[in-house]
Design a protein around this motif. Structure first.
Motif, mmCIF file in Angstrom:
data_model
loop_
_atom_site.group_PDB
_atom_site.id
_atom_site.type_symbol
_atom_site.label_atom_id
_atom_site.label_comp_id
_atom_site.label_asym_id
_atom_site.label_seq_id
_atom_site.Cartn_x
_atom_site.Cartn_y
_atom_site.Cartn_z
ATOM 1 N N PRO A 150 1.638 2.826 2.707
ATOM 2 C CA PRO A 150 2.879 3.650 2.188
ATOM 3 C C PRO A 150 2.485 4.648 1.317
ATOM 4 C CG PRO A 150 3.160 1.210 2.221
ATOM 5 C CD PRO A 150 1.707 1.340 2.495
ATOM 6 N N ALA A 151 2.810 5.775 1.286
ATOM 7 C CA ALA A 151 2.073 6.853 0.440
ATOM 8 C C ALA A 151 3.171 7.274 -0.587
ATOM 9 C CB ALA A 151 1.807 8.035 1.186
ATOM 10 N N PRO A 195 -2.032 9.749 -2.097
ATOM 11 C CA PRO A 195 -1.932 8.830 -3.043
ATOM 12 C C PRO A 195 -1.145 7.614 -2.616
ATOM 13 C CG PRO A 195 -1.462 11.025 -4.032
ATOM 14 C CD PRO A 195 -1.758 11.078 -2.584
ATOM 15 N N VAL A 196 -1.183 6.476 -3.050
ATOM 16 C CA VAL A 196 -0.515 5.198 -2.816
ATOM 17 C C VAL A 196 0.844 5.231 -3.183
ATOM 18 C CG1 VAL A 196 -0.594 2.778 -2.237
ATOM 19 C CG2 VAL A 196 -2.525 4.002 -2.100
ATOM 20 N N SER A 197 1.840 4.812 -2.760
ATOM 21 C CA SER A 197 3.186 4.694 -3.246
ATOM 22 C C SER A 197 3.142 3.806 -4.342
ATOM 23 C CB SER A 197 4.051 4.175 -2.248
ATOM 24 O OG SER A 197 5.400 3.810 -2.763
ATOM 25 N N THR A 198 3.804 4.180 -5.377
ATOM 26 C CA THR A 198 3.833 3.337 -6.541
ATOM 27 C C THR A 198 5.080 2.376 -6.667
ATOM 28 O OG1 THR A 198 5.187 5.016 -7.530
ATOM 29 C CG2 THR A 198 2.791 5.232 -8.216
ATOM 30 N N GLY A 199 5.762 2.096 -5.352
ATOM 31 C CA GLY A 199 6.839 1.216 -5.068
ATOM 32 C C GLY A 199 6.409 -0.261 -5.614
ATOM 33 N N GLN A 200 5.152 -0.498 -5.351
ATOM 34 C CA GLN A 200 4.569 -1.764 -5.750
ATOM 35 C C GLN A 200 3.197 -1.553 -6.162
ATOM 36 O OE1 GLN A 200 6.376 -3.976 -1.677
ATOM 37 N NE2 GLN A 200 4.405 -4.727 -2.453
ATOM 38 N N ALA A 201 2.686 -2.599 -6.950
ATOM 39 C CA ALA A 201 1.437 -2.467 -7.576
ATOM 40 C C ALA A 201 0.395 -2.544 -6.649
ATOM 41 C CB ALA A 201 1.200 -3.434 -8.784
ATOM 42 N N ARG A 202 0.760 -3.693 -5.711
ATOM 43 C CA ARG A 202 -0.306 -4.066 -4.580
ATOM 44 C C ARG A 202 0.443 -4.116 -3.414
ATOM 45 N NH1 ARG A 202 -5.507 -5.571 -6.252
ATOM 46 N NH2 ARG A 202 -5.625 -5.694 -8.740
ATOM 47 N N TRP A 203 0.161 -3.986 -2.261
ATOM 48 C CA TRP A 203 0.663 -4.082 -0.721
ATOM 49 C C TRP A 203 0.077 -4.967 -0.162
ATOM 50 C CZ3 TRP A 203 5.032 -1.147 -0.121
ATOM 51 C CH2 TRP A 203 5.314 -0.267 -1.209
ATOM 52 N N PRO A 204 0.969 -5.884 0.715
ATOM 53 C CA PRO A 204 0.275 -6.670 1.619
ATOM 54 C C PRO A 204 -0.317 -6.066 2.715
ATOM 55 C CG PRO A 204 2.622 -6.524 2.006
ATOM 56 C CD PRO A 204 2.614 -5.818 0.835
ATOM 57 N N VAL A 205 -1.349 -6.732 3.326
ATOM 58 C CA VAL A 205 -2.091 -6.305 4.262
ATOM 59 C C VAL A 205 -2.071 -6.997 5.730
ATOM 60 C CG1 VAL A 205 -4.675 -5.941 5.008
ATOM 61 C CG2 VAL A 205 -4.203 -5.858 2.412
ATOM 62 N N VAL A 206 -2.094 -5.893 6.793
ATOM 63 C CA VAL A 206 -2.033 -6.499 8.112
ATOM 64 C C VAL A 206 -3.255 -5.934 8.696
ATOM 65 C CG1 VAL A 206 -0.897 -6.325 10.215
ATOM 66 C CG2 VAL A 206 0.530 -6.362 8.263
ATOM 67 N N ILE A 207 -4.081 -6.859 9.375
ATOM 68 C CA ILE A 207 -5.250 -6.515 10.035
ATOM 69 C C ILE A 207 -4.863 -6.317 11.483
ATOM 70 C CG2 ILE A 207 -7.670 -6.943 10.610
ATOM 71 C CD1 ILE A 207 -7.448 -6.428 7.847
ATOM 72 N N PHE A 208 -5.257 -5.168 12.215
ATOM 73 C CA PHE A 208 -4.749 -5.019 13.600
ATOM 74 C C PHE A 208 -6.225 -4.793 14.480
ATOM 75 C CE2 PHE A 208 -4.160 -2.348 17.326
ATOM 76 C CZ PHE A 208 -2.882 -3.005 17.724
ATOM 77 N N SER A 209 -6.327 -5.588 15.478
ATOM 78 C CA SER A 209 -7.181 -5.410 16.664
ATOM 79 C C SER A 209 -6.912 -4.814 17.842
ATOM 80 C CB SER A 209 -7.963 -6.843 16.725
ATOM 81 O OG SER A 209 -9.139 -6.590 17.650
ATOM 82 N N PRO A 210 -7.300 -3.806 18.380
ATOM 83 C CA PRO A 210 -6.796 -3.079 19.728
ATOM 84 C C PRO A 210 -7.156 -3.850 20.943
ATOM 85 C CG PRO A 210 -8.771 -1.829 18.726
ATOM 86 C CD PRO A 210 -8.372 -2.897 17.850
ATOM 87 N N ALA A 288 -12.189 -7.162 0.001
ATOM 88 C CA ALA A 288 -12.060 -8.124 -1.140
ATOM 89 C C ALA A 288 -13.264 -7.529 -2.162
ATOM 90 C CB ALA A 288 -12.409 -9.400 -0.831
ATOM 91 N N ARG A 289 -14.135 -6.782 -1.543
ATOM 92 C CA ARG A 289 -15.243 -6.304 -2.704
ATOM 93 C C ARG A 289 -14.372 -5.167 -3.480
ATOM 94 N NH1 ARG A 289 -20.454 -4.403 0.220
ATOM 95 N NH2 ARG A 289 -20.093 -2.793 -1.501
ATOM 96 N N GLY A 290 -13.653 -4.654 -3.065
ATOM 97 C CA GLY A 290 -12.715 -3.468 -3.675
ATOM 98 C C GLY A 290 -13.260 -2.074 -4.109
ATOM 99 N N ASP A 291 -14.893 -2.007 -3.849
ATOM 100 C CA ASP A 291 -15.123 -0.801 -4.221
ATOM 101 C C ASP A 291 -15.153 0.038 -2.974
ATOM 102 O OD1 ASP A 291 -17.104 -2.914 -3.437
ATOM 103 O OD2 ASP A 291 -18.550 -0.983 -3.308
ATOM 104 N N GLY A 292 -15.236 1.453 -3.228
ATOM 105 C CA GLY A 292 -15.345 2.335 -1.981
ATOM 106 C C GLY A 292 -14.074 2.511 -1.010
ATOM 107 N N LEU A 293 -12.937 1.922 -1.736
ATOM 108 C CA LEU A 293 -11.792 2.142 -0.913
ATOM 109 C C LEU A 293 -10.850 3.085 -1.109
ATOM 110 C CD1 LEU A 293 -10.566 -1.935 -1.181
ATOM 111 C CD2 LEU A 293 -12.152 -0.529 0.555
ATOM 112 N N GLY A 294 -11.411 4.059 -1.903
ATOM 113 C CA GLY A 294 -10.566 5.200 -2.040
ATOM 114 C C GLY A 294 -9.163 4.952 -2.615
ATOM 115 N N PRO A 295 -8.290 5.741 -2.091
ATOM 116 C CA PRO A 295 -6.961 5.720 -2.486
ATOM 117 C C PRO A 295 -6.423 4.143 -2.677
ATOM 118 C CG PRO A 295 -6.785 6.601 -0.442
ATOM 119 C CD PRO A 295 -7.917 6.532 -0.779
ATOM 120 N N LEU A 296 -6.931 3.230 -1.838
ATOM 121 C CA LEU A 296 -6.364 1.844 -1.799
ATOM 122 C C LEU A 296 -7.136 1.117 -2.701
ATOM 123 C CD1 LEU A 296 -5.812 1.558 1.972
ATOM 124 C CD2 LEU A 296 -4.271 1.753 0.333
#
Length: 457
Positions: A150-151, A195-210, A288-296
């Motif tokens: 969400p942006a 930029p990430v939406s400011t609607g929430q401080a943190r957003w839930p994550v969904v991992i997708f495998s094709p 989980a490391r958190g570094d190098g994630l850019g806008p996230l």
């Protein structure tokens, strides 16, 4: 669904003009002789304008040949020669029309959710794992992930539809690379590094495998739509299995030789699903490391993670969810299960979403029933009527509407990708709302709103 026209205005005018001119020459040769030169000049000007606007378009090669013949001042004086000329022009008309079975670039529907969509791409190297698909023992495993999220606004440079454009290998999906020359025009409806939406401080994550051999690109319609509902959807590419992946060092690679030979028997799939599960685990660790994630950076809620996937990716999602306690829910979209799935290890609910009730192979039925019966949190199983296995992907959007119609009936699934993906996202969002948002959701009621989604036994 907000789909764009499959052809641009200038392309439609040029193709229609070529076919109309050829038909006129066959049906009314007397009228063609005075008007033909002017018509050919107009069509030539239109062809030059189209080439200037869009560049070389391989679908027009047959059309250029047709235009050359139309411009040639031949006159058939005998009946047999007129008949031969008409047959030849008819053949050239088919040659001009046939390539348009495949579109220059896919047209994707706009996401339906309340949030604009941003996207960012990570190209990582897992230094702790050797790359088993290459002969070099020093190679480390590359993992590529693209986050759709969400942006705050969808302004900025658009995200490219697929990796490696301009540097593709000789063939992709078994198709020559020139077919993909204009895929860079596809609008993914997502802004790069927005930029990430400011609607929430943190957003839930969904991992997708094709699916097996499929790049993440062919799920862009589904992934952007799900992200617009309020989730960070992290889609993986699995190098040396996927049809095309751009690695961290810039190389663009396709399937490793053993995949290219079609070695996809059950023993191979059992081995490969473990590689994929390790890729997912690495991505979770890296996030989980958190570094190098850019806008996230600092915008992910990693206490609320789900794993979903299509086809072989669904097997990956269920396997990793049964082995990694960080994953609170799993969804398998039309996928046979592989690997030692420990159903009792699933921390949250399981969703099985199938295409048109076609998943009736005994092995599939036995495996899914056994797993579903042991999931502590229970789950749901639905089929989307009229869909086929590829309806969850963007594959049909590579094709023109008439070709889609034929392909859908050959595959026994007339429901299109736009409808199938919309129903799938609606059910997925309702399914995820509980474990990832702690919000009440009635998955059964949401599925019932679709006239052709029903419980699958």
């Amino acid at each position: 669904m907000g789909l764009e026209a499959p052809l641009s205005l200038i392309e439609g005018a040029l193709l229609g003009g070529l076919l109309a001119a050829a038909a006129c020459r066959v049906a009314w040769p007397g009228r063609w002789r005075p008007a033909g030169p002017r018509a050919c000049l107009a069509l030539a000007a239109l062809a030059l304008a189209q080439a200037f606007w869009s560049g070389f378009t391989w679908q027009f090669v047959g059309g250029y040949a047709l235009l050359s013949v139309l411009a040639w001042p031949w006159r058939a004086r005998r009946r047999w020669s007129r008949l031969a000329g008409a047959i030849g022009l008819a053949g050239l008309m088919l040659a001009a029309l046939g390539p348009w079975a495949i579109l220059p670039s896919p047209r994707l529907p706009a996401p339906r959710g309340p949030h604009p969509v941003g996207s960012t791409i990570y190209r990582w190297v897992d230094g702790g794992r050797a790359e088993l698909a290459t002969p070099d023992a020093a190679d480390r495993r590359h993992v590529v992930a693209q986050a759709w999220y969400p942006a705050a606004a969808a302004r900025g440079r658009k995200v490219a539809y697929m990796d490696g454009l301009g540097r593709l290998p000789g063939s992709v999906y078994g198709l020559p690379r020139f077919i993909f020359r204009r895929f860079g025009e596809t609008d993914t409806h997502a802004a790069l590094d927005a930029p990430v939406s400011t609607g929430q401080a943190r957003w839930p994550v969904v991992i997708f495998s094709p699916g097996y051999g499929a790049p993440r690109a062919v799920y862009a319609g589904l992934l952007a739509d799900l992200a617009s509902q309020g989730y960070v959807v992290v889609a993986l590419d699995h190098p040396y299995e996927s049809a095309i992946v751009q690695l961290a060092d810039g190389r663009v690679v396709g399937p490793a030789p053993f995949q290219a030979r079609g070695d996809t028997g059950v023993p191979h799939m059992e081995r490969q699903v473990l590689v994929r599960a390790a890729d997912v685990r690495f991505v979770l660790d890296r996030l989980a490391r958190g570094d190098g994630l850019g806008p996230l950076s600092r915008r992910l809620d990693l206490t609320r993670v789900a794993a979903i996937g299509h086809s072989f990716g669904g097997a990956t999602a269920v396997l990793i969810a049964s082995r990694d306690a960080r994953i609170r829910a799993a969804a398998d979209i039309d996928g046979m299960l592989y690997g030692d799935v420990r159903a009792a290890g699933l921390r949250g609910p399981l969703l099985l979403l199938e295409s048109g009730g076609t998943q009736q192979m005994p092995r599939y039925v036995r495996a899914t029933r056994a797993v579903m019966a042991e999931v502590p949190a229970g789950g749901w199983r639905y089929a989307i009527g009229g869909s086929n296995h590829l309806s969850f992907t963007d594959a049909e959007r590579f094709l023109s509407p008439p070709t889609r119609w034929v392909a859908a009936r050959v595959m026994h699934g007339p429901r299109g990708a736009a409808d199938t993906q919309a129903v799938a996202v609606d059910i997925l969002e309702a399914f995820l709302r509980g474990p990832l948002r702690d919000e009440p959701a009635d998955v059964t009621a949401v599925a019932a709103r679709s006239a052709q989604a029903w419980p699958s036994r």
